[in-house]
Every structure is written in C-alpha cells, then in structure tokens.
Design a protein around this motif. Structure first.
Motif, PDB file in Angstrom:
ATOM      1  N   ASP A  29       0.793  -4.117  17.899  1.00  0.00           N
ATOM      2  CA  ASP A  29      -0.112  -4.596  16.851  1.00  0.00           C
ATOM      3  C   ASP A  29      -1.428  -5.085  17.457  1.00  0.00           C
ATOM      4  O   ASP A  29      -2.519  -4.709  17.036  1.00  0.00           O
ATOM      5  CB  ASP A  29       0.568  -5.726  16.081  1.00  0.00           C
ATOM      6  CG  ASP A  29      -0.052  -5.948  14.707  1.00  0.00           C
ATOM      7  OD1 ASP A  29      -1.240  -5.615  14.545  1.00  0.00           O
ATOM      8  OD2 ASP A  29       0.642  -6.449  13.814  1.00  0.00           O
TER       9      ASP A  29
ATOM     10  N   ASN B 210      -3.753  -2.539  18.521  1.00  0.00           N
ATOM     11  CA  ASN B 210      -4.252  -1.716  17.409  1.00  0.00           C
ATOM     12  C   ASN B 210      -3.504  -0.384  17.274  1.00  0.00           C
ATOM     13  O   ASN B 210      -4.015   0.565  16.682  1.00  0.00           O
ATOM     14  CB  ASN B 210      -5.761  -1.443  17.545  1.00  0.00           C
ATOM     15  CG  ASN B 210      -6.566  -2.712  17.420  1.00  0.00           C
ATOM     16  OD1 ASN B 210      -6.245  -3.584  16.619  1.00  0.00           O
ATOM     17  ND2 ASN B 210      -7.616  -2.839  18.216  1.00  0.00           N
ATOM     18  N   ASN B 211      -2.299  -0.319  17.825  1.00  0.00           N
ATOM     19  CA  ASN B 211      -1.451   0.863  17.657  1.00  0.00           C
ATOM     20  C   ASN B 211      -0.470   0.558  16.525  1.00  0.00           C
ATOM     21  O   ASN B 211       0.706   0.260  16.744  1.00  0.00           O
ATOM     22  CB  ASN B 211      -0.710   1.162  18.959  1.00  0.00           C
ATOM     23  CG  ASN B 211       0.070   2.470  18.886  1.00  0.00           C
ATOM     24  OD1 ASN B 211       0.047   3.169  17.872  1.00  0.00           O
ATOM     25  ND2 ASN B 211       0.774   2.787  19.949  1.00  0.00           N
ATOM     26  N   TYR B 212      -0.988   0.625  15.276  1.00  0.00           N
ATOM     27  CA  TYR B 212      -0.217   0.138  14.131  1.00  0.00           C
ATOM     28  C   TYR B 212       1.004   1.018  13.837  1.00  0.00           C
ATOM     29  O   TYR B 212       2.026   0.525  13.356  1.00  0.00           O
ATOM     30  CB  TYR B 212      -1.116   0.043  12.901  1.00  0.00           C
ATOM     31  CG  TYR B 212      -2.172  -1.012  13.041  1.00  0.00           C
ATOM     32  CD1 TYR B 212      -1.836  -2.361  13.047  1.00  0.00           C
ATOM     33  CD2 TYR B 212      -3.522  -0.679  13.193  1.00  0.00           C
ATOM     34  CE1 TYR B 212      -2.791  -3.345  13.190  1.00  0.00           C
ATOM     35  CE2 TYR B 212      -4.493  -1.653  13.343  1.00  0.00           C
ATOM     36  CZ  TYR B 212      -4.120  -2.986  13.345  1.00  0.00           C
ATOM     37  OH  TYR B 212      -5.074  -3.949  13.487  1.00  0.00           O
ATOM     38  N   GLU B 213       0.902   2.322  14.104  1.00  0.00           N
ATOM     39  CA  GLU B 213       2.031   3.199  13.821  1.00  0.00           C
ATOM     40  C   GLU B 213       3.248   2.785  14.658  1.00  0.00           C
ATOM     41  O   GLU B 213       4.366   2.661  14.141  1.00  0.00           O
ATOM     42  CB  GLU B 213       1.645   4.644  14.127  1.00  0.00           C
ATOM     43  CG  GLU B 213       2.757   5.645  13.816  1.00  0.00           C
ATOM     44  CD  GLU B 213       2.324   7.077  14.083  1.00  0.00           C
ATOM     45  OE1 GLU B 213       3.179   7.965  13.945  1.00  0.00           O
ATOM     46  OE2 GLU B 213       1.146   7.293  14.441  1.00  0.00           O
TER      47      GLU B 213
ATOM     48  N   ALA C 275       0.838  -5.739   8.912  1.00  0.00           N
ATOM     49  CA  ALA C 275       0.442  -4.471   9.534  1.00  0.00           C
ATOM     50  C   ALA C 275      -0.065  -3.475   8.504  1.00  0.00           C
ATOM     51  O   ALA C 275      -1.092  -2.805   8.716  1.00  0.00           O
ATOM     52  CB  ALA C 275       1.635  -3.887  10.302  1.00  0.00           C
ATOM     53  N   TYR C 276       0.642  -3.353   7.365  1.00  0.00           N
ATOM     54  CA  TYR C 276       0.191  -2.410   6.332  1.00  0.00           C
ATOM     55  C   TYR C 276      -1.125  -2.864   5.701  1.00  0.00           C
ATOM     56  O   TYR C 276      -1.958  -2.043   5.317  1.00  0.00           O
ATOM     57  CB  TYR C 276       1.271  -2.245   5.259  1.00  0.00           C
ATOM     58  CG  TYR C 276       2.318  -1.226   5.632  1.00  0.00           C
ATOM     59  CD1 TYR C 276       2.005   0.131   5.687  1.00  0.00           C
ATOM     60  CD2 TYR C 276       3.617  -1.611   5.939  1.00  0.00           C
ATOM     61  CE1 TYR C 276       2.966   1.070   6.038  1.00  0.00           C
ATOM     62  CE2 TYR C 276       4.587  -0.680   6.294  1.00  0.00           C
ATOM     63  CZ  TYR C 276       4.248   0.673   6.345  1.00  0.00           C
ATOM     64  OH  TYR C 276       5.181   1.598   6.693  1.00  0.00           O
TER      65      TYR C 276
ATOM     66  N   ALA D 203      -3.458  -4.365   7.330  1.00  0.00           N
ATOM     67  CA  ALA D 203      -4.482  -4.053   8.330  1.00  0.00           C
ATOM     68  C   ALA D 203      -4.897  -2.587   8.278  1.00  0.00           C
ATOM     69  O   ALA D 203      -6.054  -2.255   8.553  1.00  0.00           O
ATOM     70  CB  ALA D 203      -3.967  -4.398   9.722  1.00  0.00           C
ATOM     71  N   ILE D 204      -3.969  -1.681   7.914  1.00  0.00           N
ATOM     72  CA  ILE D 204      -4.322  -0.255   7.834  1.00  0.00           C
ATOM     73  C   ILE D 204      -4.689   0.148   6.405  1.00  0.00           C
ATOM     74  O   ILE D 204      -4.669   1.305   6.050  1.00  0.00           O
ATOM     75  CB  ILE D 204      -3.174   0.627   8.354  1.00  0.00           C
ATOM     76  CG1 ILE D 204      -1.890   0.440   7.545  1.00  0.00           C
ATOM     77  CG2 ILE D 204      -2.932   0.368   9.826  1.00  0.00           C
ATOM     78  CD1 ILE D 204      -0.770   1.376   7.960  1.00  0.00           C
ATOM     79  N   ARG D 205      -4.996  -0.863   5.582  1.00  0.00           N
ATOM     80  CA  ARG D 205      -5.515  -0.662   4.228  1.00  0.00           C
ATOM     81  C   ARG D 205      -4.538   0.073   3.317  1.00  0.00           C
ATOM     82  O   ARG D 205      -4.893   1.023   2.629  1.00  0.00           O
ATOM     83  CB  ARG D 205      -6.863   0.081   4.277  1.00  0.00           C
ATOM     84  CG  ARG D 205      -7.930  -0.712   5.016  1.00  0.00           C
ATOM     85  CD  ARG D 205      -9.250  -0.003   5.059  1.00  0.00           C
ATOM     86  NE  ARG D 205     -10.225  -0.774   5.815  1.00  0.00           N
ATOM     87  CZ  ARG D 205     -11.471  -0.376   6.053  1.00  0.00           C
ATOM     88  NH1 ARG D 205     -11.892   0.775   5.593  1.00  0.00           N
ATOM     89  NH2 ARG D 205     -12.298  -1.133   6.756  1.00  0.00           N
ATOM     90  N   GLU D 206      -3.293  -0.362   3.375  1.00  0.00           N
ATOM     91  CA  GLU D 206      -2.283   0.122   2.429  1.00  0.00           C
ATOM     92  C   GLU D 206      -1.710  -1.090   1.698  1.00  0.00           C
ATOM     93  O   GLU D 206      -0.576  -1.516   1.926  1.00  0.00           O
ATOM     94  CB  GLU D 206      -1.186   0.896   3.153  1.00  0.00           C
ATOM     95  CG  GLU D 206      -1.645   2.230   3.697  1.00  0.00           C
ATOM     96  CD  GLU D 206      -0.478   3.124   4.110  1.00  0.00           C
ATOM     97  OE1 GLU D 206       0.615   2.985   3.510  1.00  0.00           O
ATOM     98  OE2 GLU D 206      -0.657   3.947   5.016  1.00  0.00           O
TER      99      GLU D 206
END
Length: 612
Positions: free
Chosen positions: A75, A78-81, A113-114, A116-119
C-alpha cells in the motif's frame, strides 16, 4: 503519509530475538504500525520475520499479522493491486481463526485501498461490513470512526442523506464522551460542514467550520486551524462575502508558510486563485494559479527527488569505500575512479530523463484537463439554453391554455345561474362542465409549480404563528369538500400553545395538498385527522386518513413527478400525480422532511417534520 492505527500501537524496545514468544511478536507488529513511509523496507522485513517465527511457535494469529504488514508495505509502495490481494488474504485468515477484531481491521484496510484507487462503491461495501461488526461489538470510538469513514464515501457518491444520517449518529454517540474529554468529534464536525458545502447549503456549513476553528485554536492544533481557515474562506467565497473570504484565505496562506508545508501552501494558492476569479481580478487569479502549479509540480516530483537523493547517498557511500580502498591498493586507483565517474554520469542521465518525463506527463495532463473543462462549460451553456427554452414554452402554453379554461368557467357560471332555462339534466351537465374546467385550471397550475422554479424563487417570509389555530383554520377550509362525502375532519393537538417560525404561506400549501389528498382517497362516512405535536427542537404535522392506502412497493415513488400509483380516489376525483412532488419540494425548501406510512385498506399517515 499514511497511518494504520485502528487497533492502536504499543512501542517497545526489541533487544534480542533469541527468545521470541507470541507476546513479543504481537508487540513487534504493533510497533511496525507506527513506521512512516521512509521505513517501508523495515515493514517488509518484519512481515517475513513474524511469519517464520509464528510458524515455529504455532501462533495461529501470526499469519494474520504478517499478511496485513505485507499489505501495508505494498500500500505504501502504491502497489494497490498487490496490497488488496494481501488484505483479502488477511481477512480470510482472520475469519478462519474467528478473530473479529482483525477481521474489522482487514475490512477497513480494504475500504481505504479501494478509496485510494477511486472505487468508492467497492470501498462502501467493505465499510458497511465493518460498520455492522462495529455495531455488534459496541465499542463507541471504533463505531464513530467507521461512521465517519463511511460518511465520506457517501458524500463522494453524492448520497448526501445517507452521509448525514451516519454523521448525526456519530455526533449522538460521541457527545457524552466528548464532554468527558475522552474523544474529539472535530473530524465529524468537519465532515458535516463539508457535506452541507457539497449540498450548497453554505449557511448550514458555516457553524461547523467556525466551531472547529475555535476548538483547534484552543488546542493549538496548527494543522486543524489551517483546515478550518481554508474551509471558512471557501464558504465565504460562495456566499460572495469577499472581505471575510480574503481574511481567512490569507491567514491560511500565512499558516501554511509558517508550517513550511508545500502541499498546504499549494492548496492556499488554489483558494486565493478562486477568490480572485470570483472578484473578477483575473490577473491576480492567473498569478496565483502559476504559483499553485509550480508548487503542485514540485510536490508531484517529490518521489523522484527522493530517488535522486537515495542515488546520491549510495554514490557517496561508494566514494568513501573507494577512498578506503585507495589506502590499501594504490594500483587500483585509476580504475575505481573511472568506474565512479561512469556511475555519476549514468545517475545524472537517469535523473534528467525522469525530470523530463515528469514534466511532459504533467503538461499533457494539464492540457487534457483544460480541454475537458472547456467541453463541460460548453455543455452547461447549451443545457441552460435548452432549459430556458423549455421553461418559456411551458409558460406560453400554460398561459394560452388558461384563457379557454377561464372562458369556460365564466360562461358556464352564467348559464348555471339562469336556472329557469335549464332542466335538471342540463343543470347536471353544466356542473360537470364547470368541474372539468376547474380541474383543467388546477392541472395547469400544478404543472407550473413542478416545472418552473417558482417555489425556489419564492421570497421567504418568516413569521411566528401558533399551530393549533393554524390547524383549525386549515380544517375549516376543507369542511365543504369533506361534507360532500360525509367525511368527518378532526384536529389533534396538545393543550398548550405551540409556535413555529417559518413561512406560513408555504406551510399552508403543504397542508392543503395533504388534506385534499386525504379527502380524495377516503371513502364516504370515514374520518381524516390533522395532528400537531412537539418533537423537542422540531414540530410534527401529521395528516391521517382511513382511506384506500398505498402498496409498500409503490411508497418509494410516491413523491416523484407525475407518479401514478394503483390507489384511486374514492369518488372519481381527478389525480395527476403532481401534488406530492410539489409538497416534497416545498418541505425541502423550508429545511424539513416528509415521510409516509401506509397499508392497503387501512389508510395512510403523512408526517412533516419542521425545525422550530
């Protein structure tokens, strides 16, 4: 910087790992939660260490702790996947060993996390699960935190009612603890202010931002003071109170510079640019935007600069090592020196490429954003033109239609008054004609009420009036209509007088629509009640009938424009599906809310709640 403090942290001194037990593993995990972003390599190391030692000790929670630390490492990188993958594994492991406290932490990590990735929809799904577990757990600070996070998601999704309900719950739960000094609700008040700001209810947002400014000033919380000042500047800009906006925007800038925070300084320049634009000082706005862009670009490349610094530090370390080797082997001096120069050249070349790529990416992104903004402005202008044309057409058509209906009414009344020349059958037909004309005029007025913005443009006339007398006036007004169906009208009110400060005209319109509907949908010989009651800081107006009722499946669409429900008036009266949508608009205009409870065959109860 991101912090993971949901379970709290206990800082200990780890001197030796020779005698590791499960308690020390847990303490080591807690310590890792306090590590900042510059220590993420340590987080990864300790995640591996905890995993190995937990397996050796047969510590079943060690797998949960290790998986979460791996997720935090990814996290922060920045490797959110990959982070989401580890968080999901941590959640599964927590459920497997029936550890609800770690299950809630994993759900919160996934939501963050979600987000942060705009979901936001996915983030909401995990926060809702976390909220249900927090409610079952009963720990108020954790529940307040969950409500706050979930409210932010709802606000971003523009589901403002849901956000408001959660924040009000957080305030209700937290106030007793806040009075005892055990927690602070500053973030909740800030979220409430932002919610009202998003809804363009600036008067409602203002007290929350002022309250936070006072609290943060008292606590000498400089970061909180900066946020409150910037929020106040934004509100005053929207209210066109530019002197107050200038004061708060400039003081926010001064504080940002004092804190030496480039991100805060960039946001302050952005607010000053907005203020200058609203005041028509476009040259100033342009200069502020340039300063914001320069700072924002610097912040954007901060990670690149950190990489450069790391490369330089490694280079210096290599240089020192080379100097030591020179003392030992003079023969290798020229070879080592040449190798160092090559490394420097490569490092400088990489740095130059990174800076160039970052600049090109930023410039292209700015161009795309500008093109998108221009397109949105053009579309908004076109929509405004079309809306204006639509409203003009409605006004023209309604005006033209009103004339023939008025003519029908006038001549119909002339003929009706001459009873000597009309037979009983003709008199009955004339009554039908007049009734149809009246319905036509009513339909035109209701279409105008719904389609035009006349309710919103109505100049509010606040006055203090007594509700029991008001209710009796309303009932008297509808007695002739009720008498035609032998319906009995009743007023239910407390013995004491109950006053409200509101627009009497708009409150009358609300009650007229509700009483008219109640009589329409109630059979002959039944009852209709209008009740007034005190609800602490609000008043309640209820209109209850013994009518046909409404199906449960149709209740969500009851207040929509032109909605048609299966329930029908009991005496053939006309219904156009407009009245309740008008009522809802008026109620919202005076900051109230309306609900309906109904069951087929048992009648309906409409409740309007208005602030005193």
């Amino acid at each position: 910087m991101k912090y993971y403090l949901l379970l709290g942290a206990l800082i200990i001194s780890v001197c030796s790992f020779a005698q590791v037990d499960t308690t020390r593993l847990k303490n080591l995990y807690d310590r890792c939660l306090d590590f900042s972003e510059d220590k993420i390599d340590s987080i990864h190391y300790y995640a591996e260490y905890i995993s190995k030692e937990a397996e050796h000790l047969h510590y079943n929670r060690g797998n949960v702790l290790s998986l979460r630390l791996r997720g935090i490492y990814e996290d922060l990188s920045n490797n959110y996947e990959k982070a989401i993958e580890y968080y999901l594994q941590s959640l599964e492991a927590a459920r497997l060993i029936h550890a609800p406290e770690y299950e809630m932490v994993a759900l919160s990590d996934l939501a963050i996390a979600y987000f942060a990735i705009r979901e936001p929809e996915k983030a909401k799904e995990f926060y809702l699960q976390c909220a249900r577990m927090s409610e079952a757990d009963g720990k108020i600070p954790s529940l307040i935190n969950t409500y706050n996070n979930l409210a932010v998601i709802y606000t971003q999704l523009k589901q403002y009612d849901s956000s408001r309900i959660l924040l009000e719950k957080a305030v209700q739960l937290g106030r007793p603890l806040e009075r005892k000094g055990r927690i602070s609700l500053a973030s909740t008040y800030n979220n409430l202010g932002n919610l009202y700001f998003k809804e363009k209810k600036y008067e409602e947002a203002l007290p929350f931002f002022k309250q936070n400014l006072i609290k943060h000033t008292r606590d000498n919380d400089l970061n909180g003071i900066w946020v409150a000042r910037l929020n106040l500047a934004d509100v005053y800009i929207e209210k066109h109170q530019f002197d107050s906006a200038t004061m708060y925007a400039q003081s926010a800038m001064e504080l940002a510079q004092r804190l030496e925070s480039k991100s805060k300084e960039a946001d302050s320049y952005s607010m000053l640019a907005k203020l200058a634009e609203y005041r028509g000082h476009f040259s100033k706005a342009y200069n502020y935007i340039k300063k914001w862009y320069a700072l924002d670009t610097a912040i954007l490349h901060s990670d690149t600069y950190k990489t450069i610094a790391a490369l330089q530090e490694r280079f210096h370390a290599g240089e020192r090592e080379a100097e030591n080797k020179l003392l030992q082997e003079k023969v290798e001096k020229e070879t080592i020196h040449s190798r160092e120069l090559t490394l420097v050249a490569v490092a400088l070349a990489i740095i130059g490429i990174l800076i160039a790529i970052g600049f090109v990416i930023k410039r292209n992104a700015h161009r795309r954003l500008q093109a998108t903004n221009d397109l949105i402005v053009q579309q908004n202008e076109k929509l405004s033109e079309l809306n204006y044309e639509k409203n003009s057409l409605i006004s023209i058509v309604s005006h033209d239609l009103n004339t023939p209906f008025a003519t029908i009414q006038v001549w119909g009344q002339v003929l009706q008054n001459d009873t000597t020349r009309l037979t009983a059958e003709q008199q009955k037909a004339m009554n039908r004609i007049l009734q149809a004309g009246a319905y036509g005029e009513q339909l035109i007025r209701q279409i105008l009420d719904v389609e035009r913005a006349d309710i919103g443009s109505h100049k509010m006339q606040l006055e203090k009036f007594e509700l029991k007398a008001f209710a009796e006036e309303m009932i008297d007004q509808f007695k002739p209509m009720a008498a035609k169906k032998d319906i009995r009208l009743h007023v239910e009110a407390l013995g004491k007088k109950l006053f409200i400060l509101s627009d009497k005209y708009l409150v009358s319109r609300i009650c007229e629509n509700l009483l008219s509907n109640a009589i329409k949908y109630t059979p002959h010989g039944k009852n209709v009640w209008m009740g007034i009651s005190d609800e602490h800081d609000s008043i309640s107006i209820k209109v209850k009938d013994e009518g046909v009722g409404i199906d449960k499946e149709e209740l969500p669409y009851l207040f929509s424009k032109y909605s048609k429900i299966s329930s029908q008036p009991t005496d053939g009266e006309a219904s156009y599906g407009l009245g309740l949508s008008i009522v809802k608009r008026i109620v919202e205009e005076i900051n109230g809310r309306i609900t309906c409870e109904s069951e087929p065959g048992k009648g309906s109860v409409f409740t309007v709640i208005l602030k005193k």
